[in-house]
Design a protein around this motif. Structure first.
Motif, mmCIF file in Angstrom:
data_model
loop_
_atom_site.group_PDB
_atom_site.id
_atom_site.type_symbol
_atom_site.label_atom_id
_atom_site.label_comp_id
_atom_site.label_asym_id
_atom_site.label_seq_id
_atom_site.Cartn_x
_atom_site.Cartn_y
_atom_site.Cartn_z
ATOM 1 N N LEU A 122 0.708 -1.032 0.064
ATOM 2 C CA LEU A 122 -0.006 -0.060 0.148
ATOM 3 C C LEU A 122 0.928 1.119 -0.302
ATOM 4 O O LEU A 122 0.384 2.402 -0.560
ATOM 5 N N SER A 123 2.138 1.178 0.461
ATOM 6 C CA SER A 123 2.760 2.338 0.686
ATOM 7 C C SER A 123 3.410 2.766 -0.734
ATOM 8 O O SER A 123 3.503 4.092 -0.970
ATOM 9 N N TYR A 124 3.580 1.807 -1.649
ATOM 10 C CA TYR A 124 4.100 2.068 -3.006
ATOM 11 C C TYR A 124 3.109 2.879 -3.596
ATOM 12 O O TYR A 124 3.340 3.605 -4.549
ATOM 13 N N GLN A 126 1.122 4.916 -2.562
ATOM 14 C CA GLN A 126 1.228 6.715 -2.295
ATOM 15 C C GLN A 126 2.182 7.382 -3.318
ATOM 16 O O GLN A 126 2.041 8.342 -3.578
ATOM 17 N N PHE A 127 3.283 6.627 -3.323
ATOM 18 C CA PHE A 127 4.247 7.209 -4.465
ATOM 19 C C PHE A 127 3.519 7.342 -5.719
ATOM 20 O O PHE A 127 3.703 8.169 -6.567
ATOM 21 N N ALA A 129 0.465 7.607 -6.533
ATOM 22 C CA ALA A 129 -0.528 8.707 -6.528
ATOM 23 C C ALA A 129 0.099 10.007 -6.693
ATOM 24 O O ALA A 129 -0.633 10.911 -7.389
ATOM 25 N N LYS A 130 1.312 10.343 -6.170
ATOM 26 C CA LYS A 130 2.107 11.442 -6.290
ATOM 27 C C LYS A 130 2.426 11.729 -7.554
ATOM 28 O O LYS A 130 2.364 12.794 -8.335
ATOM 29 N N GLU A 133 -0.180 12.672 -9.880
ATOM 30 C CA GLU A 133 -0.573 14.010 -9.570
ATOM 31 C C GLU A 133 0.198 14.995 -10.288
ATOM 32 O O GLU A 133 -0.037 15.893 -10.999
ATOM 33 N N PRO A 212 -4.911 14.758 -4.293
ATOM 34 C CA PRO A 212 -5.733 13.822 -3.352
ATOM 35 C C PRO A 212 -6.817 12.839 -3.845
ATOM 36 O O PRO A 212 -6.849 12.016 -3.527
ATOM 37 N N ALA A 215 -5.120 9.752 -4.932
ATOM 38 C CA ALA A 215 -4.820 8.920 -3.954
ATOM 39 C C ALA A 215 -5.985 8.217 -3.333
ATOM 40 O O ALA A 215 -5.930 7.106 -3.043
ATOM 41 N N ILE A 219 -5.977 4.004 -3.843
ATOM 42 C CA ILE A 219 -5.528 3.421 -2.599
ATOM 43 C C ILE A 219 -6.751 2.508 -2.264
ATOM 44 O O ILE A 219 -7.784 3.197 -1.798
ATOM 45 N N SER A 221 -9.700 0.770 0.082
ATOM 46 C CA SER A 221 -10.169 0.961 1.193
ATOM 47 C C SER A 221 -10.464 -0.159 1.906
ATOM 48 O O SER A 221 -11.070 -1.100 1.545
#
Length: 807
Positions: A122-124, A126-127, A129-130, A133, A212, A215, A219, A221
Motif C-alpha cells: 500500500l505504501s508504494y 502513495q508514491f 499517486a504522487k 498528480e 488527493p 490517492a 489506494i 479502502s
C-alpha cells in the motif's frame, strides 16, 4: 566609439551584426529547398521527436538528440505555431498516461472491485499517486497554455497574467493574485475574459485536488463490499409473525410451568433477565449504582438456530421537567424466527464459497443483513408507587401515562397528578379491592395483569400491578404501564470463516422515510440507542396484549416453589427502588415474549445448487449467488403468496475499490472533470492541427520580452509591479521587421492595436521566426508607440561607452 556623436540615426555595428549570424550546420538551411530532400527528412524527423520531448518537458534530451545527430547546438529560427495534425496529436500525448490512469481509477471504483482481506504494498501506491498528480498537473499546464496560445494565434489580446497562467497552476494563491484579477478587470471582450478566467480557475482548482483525488481512488479502502443478494421465504404470514393482538388461546398449556418450557413459550429464557440483573448489580459498588446507573448493554438469548441480543436501557428520561417516569426502561430483541432464517441463510452462503473461485473467500468478515420489511418488538415500561390501605380503600387506581406518548395526544380530563408522583391516568373500572385479591403468598412479589382500554390509555399494550411483599394490612403496589409494538428494524449476522457456533444477530432501527423522532422530541432520549419510542411514529405497529397471554409471562417454577416475577424481583438491582427493577423486568419479559411469536416457522424454498466433485456433494451455486443476478431460493408462487418474504444482502469485509461515500464521489467527479478537459484538448488538436511549445517557461517568456519593442505603458516597472493597471493591459504577440526587412521577428505589444495592424502582424503558422529586430527611430510623438509593432527607441552612444535609450 570614443568621441562618437549621436546623429539621430540608429547604429548597428558590423561586429554586432556578425555576432548574431547563425553558426550551426543549418546556417544555409533556414529555408530548405527541394534540392536537399535528405536534410529535410532528417529535419522533419528531428522536429517531431524534439516536439514530443519538449512537450514532456525533456528539453535536456532535445539537446542530447541534436548533439547526437550533429545538427548543431546554436539557436536557429523556429516555428511559433505549426499546423500539422500528426505533430499536434503527438504533442497532446502528454495526456495519455495520466488520462488513462485517471479513467481506470474512476471505472474500477465505479464498478466496484473486491481484492481481499489484505493488500501488500500500500505504501508504494502513495508514491504512485504522487507521480500521477505531477503528471496531471503537467497535463493541465499544457491545456492552459494551448488555450492561451489559441488566442495569441488569432492575433487577439490577453492580459499578461493570462500569458503565464500555466506556470502558476500549482499555486492556489494565484486565485487571489493581481495577475488573475487583472484578467477580470481588463478591457478585453467579455467572452474572451470569461473564457480565460473559467479555464484558469478550473485548472488551478483541479491542479490542487487531482492529487488527493487520485490517492483516494488509487489506494484500496478497508470496508464492507457487496457479495450477493437473494430473497428468502418463511412459511408464516405477517399477521402471525408480527400480530397486533396477542391472545393466550394460542399458547400451549405446558408453558404455564417454567422449568421445561420450550422456545415457543412466552417466558422462555426468563433467566437471561436474572443474569442481566446480577451483572448490573456487580459492575460497581452499591454506593455508585444510584448516581452512575452502570448496567450491561445486553444479554444473549439462544434460539433454535441463532443467538440474539436482549437490549435493555433504563433511566432514559433525563429531563427533570418532563412528565415521564425518569426510571422508565426500554427493551428490544430480534425476532426469533427471522433470526433463525437469517442464520440458516448465512450458513448456506458460507457453503457456497466452496463452489466458486470468488475472491470473497479471502475475507475478514462476512455479514448477512435484512434491511427492509422486517420488524422486531420494542417495549417501554413506566411504574409508579402507590399504597392500598386495606380492603376498604375505595380510591381510584391511576396508571402512568402511556410511555413515549406526548401528553398532547391524551385527553386532559383523564389526567391526574395527585395519586402518583408522576402524571397518570385514572382507570375507569379497576378497584383496589380487586388488586388485593391477586393470588399468591403475601410474602412474595405478585403481579396482576390489567387490560387498559384504548380510551383513555391511547398507546398502552397492557397494565401490570406488582404487589410488594408485606406482613401488614397496608399493601405497597407498583402501578405499571407497558407499551409495546413492532418497529421496523434491520438485522445482520456474521458468517465469517473465523466465527464458530451459532451466529449472533444484531439490529438497529430502520427508518426509510426519515420520519422518526429525534432525541429532543417528546423527551430527552439517548439518540444513539437502537431502542426508542415516539408514538405515533415509532414503533409503527402497536401491540395490544390480553390478560390471558400475559399470564404466561409469570409461570410457576416448581423446583423453586415460586414464580418468575418473584424470582426476578428478588434479584433486583442493589440500592435501587422496586419501581426501577420492575421497569427493567417487565420490559425485558414482554420484549422476549413478543420475539417468540411465529417461532415455529422455517426457511422455505428449493436451493439453486451445483455439484462439487471434490466434496462429492451438491452445494449452493456460489457464482450465481455472489453475482446478485437472482434469487437462489425458488418457491411455488401459489403456495407462497401469503408467506413472509425478506431480502438478504451479503457484504464481506476487506480491501477493495468502490464509489460509496460522498468523499469518493467527489474525487471521482474531480478526475472526470480532468478527463473531460483532456478529451476537449485532444479533439481541438486533432481538428485544428495547431500546436506550439513556445513560451511555456519563464526563461522563454523573458527572452521574448527582452526582444520586444519597449512600451511607455509599462514604464516604472523595471523594479517591480505594485498596481493593477499593468496587469489589466491587453498584450499581443505580433511580428516585427527583422534586419532583412522581413516580418520574421516576434515581440510583445502592449495596449490597443488597430485591426489592420493586427491582420498584417499576426503570427503565421508554419513560418520560422527568430531573426533580430530591425532598429529604426520611432516618431517623436510618444503616443505613436501605442499600436505599433515594429519600432523601438534608438540608442544614444555616449563618450563613456554607455548606451541608453533616448527619451
Amino acid at each position: 566609439m570614443d568621441g562618437a556623436k549621436f546623429d539621430g540615426k540608429p547604429r548597428i555595428e558590423e561586429a554586432e551584426i556578425a555576432s548574431i549570424q547563425w553558426t550551426s550546420s543549418w546556417d544555409a538551411k533556414v529555408k530548405p529547398t527541394p534540392s536537399a530532400p535528405k536534410a529535410t527528412r532528417v529535419q522533419k524527423c528531428a522536429e517531431y521527436v524534439s516536439g514530443a520531448l519538449r512537450t514532456l518537458g525533456l528539453n535536456l534530451f532535445v539537446y542530447a538528440l541534436q548533439h547526437f545527430l550533429g545538427i548543431g547546438l546554436d539557436e536557429i529560427p523556429k516555428k511559433a505555431f505549426r499546423r500539422d495534425r500528426v505533430m499536434a496529436v503527438g504533442r497532446a500525448m502528454i495526456h495519455f498516461l495520466p488520462f488513462i490512469v485517471a479513467l481506470v481509477e474512476v471505472t474500477i471504483n465505479w464498478r466496484g472491485y473486491y481484492i481481499g482481506a489484505n493488500v501488500d504494498g500500500l505504501s508504494y501506491l502513495q508514491f504512485a499517486a504522487k507521480l500521477h498528480e505531477m503528471a496531471m498537473q503537467s497535463s493541465l499546464a499544457v491545456i492552459v497554455f494551448a488555450c492561451m496560445r489559441h488566442v495569441v494565434f488569432n492575433g487577439d489580446a490577453l492580459p499578461i497574467g493570462a500569458m503565464l497562467s500555466g506556470l502558476h497552476l500549482t499555486q492556489i494563491s494565484y486565485l487571489w493574485s493581481m495577475e488573475l484579477w487583472g484578467i477580470a478587470l481588463s478591457c478585453i471582450p467579455l467572452r474572451r475574459k470569461l473564457g480565460a478566467m473559467t479555464v484558469i480557475v478550473i485548472a488551478v482548482l483541479l491542479a490542487s485536488t487531482v492529487g488527493p483525488s487520485s490517492a483516494i481512488l488509487m489506494i484500496p479502502s478497508l470496508d464492507y463490499w457487496p457479495a450477493g443478494s437473494t430473497q428468502i421465504w418463511m412459511n408464516t404470514t405477517a399477521a402471525d409473525l408480527w400480530p397486533s393482538k396477542l391472545d393466550g388461546s394460542v399458547i400451549p398449556d405446558y408453558c404455564s410451568q417454567a422449568p421445561n418450557v420450550s422456545n415457543v413459550c412466552p417466558s422462555s429464557e426468563w433467566h437471561a433477565l436474572s443474569d442481566y440483573l446480577s451483572l448490573a448489580g456487580g459492575i460497581l459498588p452499591p454506593s455508585f449504582h444510584g448516581p452512575y446507573s452502570m448496567t450491561p448493554y445486553s444479554v444473549r438469548l439462544t434460539g433454535q438456530g441463532s443467538q440474539r441480543q436482549l437490549i435493555i436501557q433504563h433511566h432514559i428520561y433525563h429531563n427533570q421537567s418532563a412528565p415521564y417516569d425518569r426510571q422508565a426502561a426500554q427493551a428490544t430483541t430480534q425476532q426469533g424466527a427471522v433470526a433463525d432464517a437469517l442464520s440458516a441463510t448465512s450458513s448456506l452462503w458460507a457453503l457456497a464459497l466452496q463452489t466458486s473461485n470468488s475472491p470473497f473467500f479471502d475475507q475478514r468478515d462476512a455479514v448477512q443483513s435484512i434491511v427492509a420489511h422486517n420488524y422486531q418488538p420494542y417495549t417501554l415500561v413506566s411504574c409508579g408507587t402507590d399504597v392500598i390501605q386495606d380492603s376498604t380503600d375505595d380510591r381510584p387506581v391511576a396508571f402512568p401515562i402511556p410511555p413515549g406518548s406526548s401528553p398532547e395526544m391524551l385527553h386532559a380530563a383523564d389526567l391526574s397528578d395527585s395519586l402518583l408522583q408522576m402524571l397518570a391516568i385514572l382507570h375507569p373500572t379497576l378497584t383496589r379491592a380487586e388488586i388485593l385479591d391477586t393470588p399468591g403468598p403475601k410474602s412474595d412479589y405478585r403481579v396482576k395483569w390489567v387490560e387498559l382500554p384504548a380510551r383513555p390509555f391511547n398507546g398502552s399494550a397492557i397494565g401490570a400491578v406488582v404487589l410488594q411483599p408485606t406482613a401488614n394490612t397496608t399493601q405497597g403496589i407498583l402501578l405499571c404501564n407497558v407499551a409495546a409494538g413492532w418497529g421496523s428494524s434491520s438485522m445482520n449476522m456474521s458468517s465469517s470463516p473465523a466465527a464458530s457456533g451459532t451466529g449472533l444477530a444484531a439490529s438497529s432501527i430502520y427508518d426509510p422515510n426519515g420520519t422518526l423522532p429525534q432525541a429532543n422530541d417528546y423527551s430527552q432520549r439517548v439518540a444513539e440507542s437502537v431502542v426508542t419510542f415516539g408514538y405515533p411514529l415509532f414503533p409503527q405497529r402497536p401491540v395490544n396484549i390480553s390478560e390471558s397471554w400475559a399470564t404466561y409471562l409469570n409461570p410457576t417454577i416448581p423446583t423453586m416453589n415460586t414464580t418468575v416475577i418473584n424470582a426476578l424481583m428478588n434479584s433486583k438491582l442493589a440500592k435501587e427502588e422496586d419501581a426501577t427493577s420492575a421497569n427493567i423486568i417487565l420490559a425485558g419479559l414482554v420484549a422476549n415474549a413478543l420475539s417468540r411469536t411465529g417461532l415455529g416457522s422455517q426457511l422455505q424454498g428449493d436451493l439453486r445448487s451445483v455439484f462439487n466433485p471434490t466434496l462429492n456433494a451438491s452445494l449452493p451455486d456460489g457464482g450465481y449467488w455472489f453475482s446478485g443476478a437472482g434469487d437462489v431460493f425458488t418457491v411455488d408462487p401459489a403456495v407462497s403468496k401469503d408467506w413472509v418474504r425478506l431480502r438478504v444482502d451479503t457484504a464481506v469485509e476487506g480491501y477493495g475499490f468502490g464509489i460509496d461515500g460522498i468523499a469518493t464521489k467527489l474525487t471521482a467527479a474531480v478526475l472526470l472533470l480532468y478527463c473531460t478537459l483532456v478529451v476537449a484538448h485532444l479533439v481541438y488538436a486533432a481538428l485544428s492541427g495547431i500546436s506550439s511549445t513556445s513560451w511555456d517557461s519563464v526563461a522563454e517568456f523573458l527572452v521574448l520580452a527582452v526582444n520586444s519593442p519597449p512600451s511607455i505603458q509599462v514604464r516604472n516597472t523595471c523594479a517591480g509591479i505594485q498596481q493593477m493597471g499593468v496587469f489589466r493591459l491587453p498584450v499581443r504577440v505580433l511580428t516585427s521587421k527583422d534586419t532583412d526587412g522581413e516580418e520574421d521577428h516576434l515581440g510583445l505589444v502592449f495596449g490597443a492595436v488597430d485591426q489592420v495592424t493586427v491582420g498584417r502582424c499576426r503570427v503565421q503558422e508554419n513560418r520560422d521566426y527568430g531573426t533580430m529586430l530591425y532598429d529604426r527611430e520611432c516618431p517623436d510623438d510618444e503616443s505613436s508607440l501605442e499600436g505599433t509593432c515594429r519600432c523601438r527607441r534608438p540608442t544614444a552612444i555616449r563618450s563613456d561607452g554607455d548606451e541608453r535609450g533616448v527619451r
